[in-house]
Design a protein around this motif. Sequence first.
Motif, PDB file in Angstrom:
ATOM      1  N   ASP A 165       0.849  -1.194   0.000  1.00 41.59           N
ATOM      2  CA  ASP A 165       0.000   0.000   0.000  1.00 41.59           C
ATOM      3  C   ASP A 165       0.887   1.249   0.000  1.00 41.59           C
ATOM      4  OD1 ASP A 165      -1.683   2.134   0.582  1.00 41.59           O
ATOM      5  OD2 ASP A 165      -2.858   0.999   2.045  1.00 41.59           O
ATOM      6  N   LEU A 166       1.007   1.880  -1.163  1.00 44.05           N
ATOM      7  CA  LEU A 166       1.914   3.022  -1.284  1.00 44.05           C
ATOM      8  C   LEU A 166       1.421   4.236  -0.511  1.00 44.05           C
ATOM      9  CD1 LEU A 166       3.063   2.622  -4.977  1.00 44.05           C
ATOM     10  CD2 LEU A 166       4.036   1.671  -2.895  1.00 44.05           C
ATOM     11  N   ALA A 167       0.113   4.411  -0.395  1.00 43.67           N
ATOM     12  CA  ALA A 167      -0.409   5.519   0.414  1.00 43.67           C
ATOM     13  C   ALA A 167       0.010   5.349   1.867  1.00 43.67           C
ATOM     14  CB  ALA A 167      -1.923   5.602   0.288  1.00 43.67           C
ATOM     15  N   ALA A 168      -0.048   4.134   2.363  1.00 39.58           N
ATOM     16  CA  ALA A 168       0.357   3.863   3.750  1.00 39.58           C
ATOM     17  C   ALA A 168       1.841   4.152   3.940  1.00 39.58           C
ATOM     18  CB  ALA A 168       0.038   2.417   4.121  1.00 39.58           C
ATOM     19  N   LEU A 169       2.660   3.758   2.982  1.00 36.18           N
ATOM     20  CA  LEU A 169       4.101   4.000   3.091  1.00 36.18           C
ATOM     21  C   LEU A 169       4.421   5.493   3.030  1.00 36.18           C
ATOM     22  CD1 LEU A 169       5.349   1.049   0.863  1.00 36.18           C
ATOM     23  CD2 LEU A 169       5.515   1.231   3.364  1.00 36.18           C
ATOM     24  N   VAL A 170       3.755   6.210   2.152  1.00 39.16           N
ATOM     25  CA  VAL A 170       3.958   7.660   2.058  1.00 39.16           C
ATOM     26  C   VAL A 170       3.515   8.332   3.357  1.00 39.16           C
ATOM     27  CG1 VAL A 170       3.103   9.753   0.909  1.00 39.16           C
ATOM     28  CG2 VAL A 170       3.912   7.820  -0.457  1.00 39.16           C
ATOM     29  N   ARG A 179       3.628  14.608  -6.507  1.00 33.69           N
ATOM     30  CA  ARG A 179       3.811  13.568  -7.537  1.00 33.69           C
ATOM     31  C   ARG A 179       4.132  12.212  -6.892  1.00 33.69           C
ATOM     32  NH1 ARG A 179       2.052  12.267 -12.520  1.00 33.69           N
ATOM     33  NH2 ARG A 179       3.705  11.432 -13.784  1.00 33.69           N
ATOM     34  N   VAL A 180       4.868  12.227  -5.788  1.00 30.13           N
ATOM     35  CA  VAL A 180       5.173  10.980  -5.073  1.00 30.13           C
ATOM     36  C   VAL A 180       3.921  10.480  -4.367  1.00 30.13           C
ATOM     37  CG1 VAL A 180       6.584   9.941  -3.249  1.00 30.13           C
ATOM     38  CG2 VAL A 180       7.618  11.548  -4.881  1.00 30.13           C
ATOM     39  N   LYS A 181       3.115  11.394  -3.843  1.00 31.06           N
ATOM     40  CA  LYS A 181       1.852  10.990  -3.221  1.00 31.06           C
ATOM     41  C   LYS A 181       0.945  10.299  -4.236  1.00 31.06           C
ATOM     42  CE  LYS A 181       1.942  14.753   0.111  1.00 31.06           C
ATOM     43  NZ  LYS A 181       1.353  16.060   0.469  1.00 31.06           N
ATOM     44  N   LEU A 209       3.938   4.384 -15.424  1.00 32.67           N
ATOM     45  CA  LEU A 209       5.377   4.403 -15.652  1.00 32.67           C
ATOM     46  C   LEU A 209       5.961   5.775 -15.301  1.00 32.67           C
ATOM     47  CD1 LEU A 209       7.800   2.807 -16.696  1.00 32.67           C
ATOM     48  CD2 LEU A 209       7.207   3.594 -19.001  1.00 32.67           C
ATOM     49  N   SER A 210       5.270   6.820 -15.665  1.00 33.94           N
ATOM     50  CA  SER A 210       5.718   8.175 -15.366  1.00 33.94           C
ATOM     51  C   SER A 210       5.767   8.425 -13.858  1.00 33.94           C
ATOM     52  CB  SER A 210       4.787   9.176 -16.046  1.00 33.94           C
ATOM     53  OG  SER A 210       5.148  10.489 -15.718  1.00 33.94           O
ATOM     54  N   ILE A 211       4.727   8.023 -13.159  1.00 27.31           N
ATOM     55  CA  ILE A 211       4.685   8.202 -11.699  1.00 27.31           C
ATOM     56  C   ILE A 211       5.821   7.422 -11.049  1.00 27.31           C
ATOM     57  CG2 ILE A 211       3.367   7.680  -9.601  1.00 27.31           C
ATOM     58  CD1 ILE A 211       0.803   8.234 -11.281  1.00 27.31           C
ATOM     59  N   ALA A 212       5.998   6.170 -11.448  1.00 24.27           N
ATOM     60  CA  ALA A 212       7.052   5.340 -10.857  1.00 24.27           C
ATOM     61  C   ALA A 212       8.424   5.970 -11.092  1.00 24.27           C
ATOM     62  CB  ALA A 212       6.996   3.929 -11.426  1.00 24.27           C
ATOM     63  N   VAL A 267      11.111   7.103  -8.146  1.00 24.78           N
ATOM     64  CA  VAL A 267      12.491   6.609  -8.087  1.00 24.78           C
ATOM     65  C   VAL A 267      13.480   7.775  -8.118  1.00 24.78           C
ATOM     66  CG1 VAL A 267      14.244   5.251  -9.318  1.00 24.78           C
ATOM     67  CG2 VAL A 267      11.926   4.329  -9.032  1.00 24.78           C
ATOM     68  N   ARG A 268      13.261   8.747  -8.969  1.00 25.72           N
ATOM     69  CA  ARG A 268      14.159   9.915  -9.035  1.00 25.72           C
ATOM     70  C   ARG A 268      14.137  10.704  -7.721  1.00 25.72           C
ATOM     71  NH1 ARG A 268      12.420   9.406 -14.211  1.00 25.72           N
ATOM     72  NH2 ARG A 268      10.620  10.772 -13.971  1.00 25.72           N
ATOM     73  N   TRP A 269      12.951  10.852  -7.137  1.00 25.44           N
ATOM     74  CA  TRP A 269      12.841  11.552  -5.854  1.00 25.44           C
ATOM     75  C   TRP A 269      13.627  10.804  -4.779  1.00 25.44           C
ATOM     76  CZ3 TRP A 269      10.082   9.611  -1.500  1.00 25.44           C
ATOM     77  CH2 TRP A 269      10.006  10.497  -0.425  1.00 25.44           C
TER      78      TRP A 269
END
Length: 134
Positions: A65-70, A83-85, A115-118, A122-124
């Motif tokens: 769950d990426l929202a939970a990790l953020v 953008r990471v959110k 793909l753009s979000i990922a 990664v860059r962040w």
Amino acid sequence: MPARFPPDDPREWLNRAHSNLSLASTVPRNELYLEDLCYNAQQAAEKAIKAVCISYDIPYPYVHDLAALVTILMNHGIVVPDRVKESAKLTRFAVATRYPRIHPPVRLDEYQRSLSIAGDVVRWAETIIREKRS
């Protein structure tokens, strides 16, 4: 082949995130399922976020769950760009889309957005980890 690091080193998690991002970036062909490529995009974002957690010694659960990790990062005072959110939108690709007929097929525009979000995540994470190491 990238240098290998111990599993508690955020650089190893970034290596794995890059590997998943490379797989996600595979040029779609007729025999490929976009869902599978989106799964790798989700994995890239997840591993990048966990790399940031590791770099700050922030414990995290073994979840997709990426929202939970953020949220965990934000609760520890880490400034997370919008953008990471947005990576929360990738969470659905972690499990359900890997199996036939649970969700409708992924469209090309959904894949491209994922793909753009990922890539942004990664860059962040790379920037965060580079700054912490200097």
